[in-house]
Design a protein around this motif. Structure first.
Motif: not given
Length: 228
Positions: A46-52, A61-66, A118-122
């Protein structure tokens, strides 16, 4: 006459119970489908180390959920560019990133404002559909104020706002939690005050990536191809 009254109340009770059962059955089925898709896409990054490393406390943080309701939000409450359906506030705890957000107990074990790694959120985000935004001209100190206020609602265990009554902090849906904090509580932004315009602002995910208020820091959406 008494027999008819009893029959009426019996029918009404069965009817109400059927509606209630059907409503919860629908959410149960939708949640099971969400779980299936989460597992199916668990290995996708979802997010790279550089992005984090770009994250700051107080970022959104905004996400598109299921799920069915995510599909409705994606279609009805966004513009053409993004279809995000859920939002939360980022903060650091024990050298890890966490998210404060609000969910209904129909789709979450916890009702209302809650915290999640964040890990679970993603994991509950469709891969390639995440935005991180930051309030315009915000300072690190103001970012911490946003977190402090979000933690206030977390500690109060504020319920999810199922009716969508804005400017009432006794119940808050996901984006309303953010709008309440940055506008009503901290006055870091001034949203429209006229009733109709204010409702349009609060009842939209577009506000959270509107450049008038926010700057997009991270965008994992595929870049659109330019027309020839």
């Amino acid at each position: 006459m008494k027999k008819r009254i009893k029959q009426f109340f019996l029918f009404f009770g069965i009817f109400s119970l059927s509606i209630w059962g059907g409503f919860h059955l629908f959410f149960w089925i939708d949640t099971q489908e969400e779980k299936r898709l989460v597992i199916k896409n668990i290995e996708f990054p979802r997010l790279s180390t550089k992005e984090v490393e770009k994250l700051q406390e107080g970022d959104i943080i905004l996400r598109r959920g299921y799920g069915f309701f995510s599909d409705i939000i994606a279609d009805k409450l966004n513009g053409d560019s993004y279809d995000v359906t859920h939002s939360g506030i980022l903060y650091r705890k024990d050298n890890q990133w966490w998210v404060i957000h609000s969910l209904s107990s129909n789709v979450s074990p916890i009702e209302g404002v809650q915290t999640q790694s964040l890990q679970m959120f993603l994991k509950y985000s469709i891969p390639g559909k995440i935005l991180i935004v930051r309030l315009n001209k915000i300072t690190p100190s103001q970012g911490r104020e946003i977190i402090k206020r979000a933690q206030y609602y977390l500690q109060k265990k504020v319920s999810f706002d199922h009716l969508g009554i804005i400017d009432d902090p006794s119940e808050l849906y996901c984006s309303e939690l953010i709008y309440q904090i940055i506008d009503n509580d901290l006055h870091f932004v001034n949203f429209p005050t006229e009733k109709k315009a204010r409702k349009e602002t609060f009842y939209s995910m577009k506000t959270l990536y509107n450049p008038q208020y926010f700057k997009i820091i991270i965008n994992t959406y595929p870049k659109k191809k330019e027309r020839p």
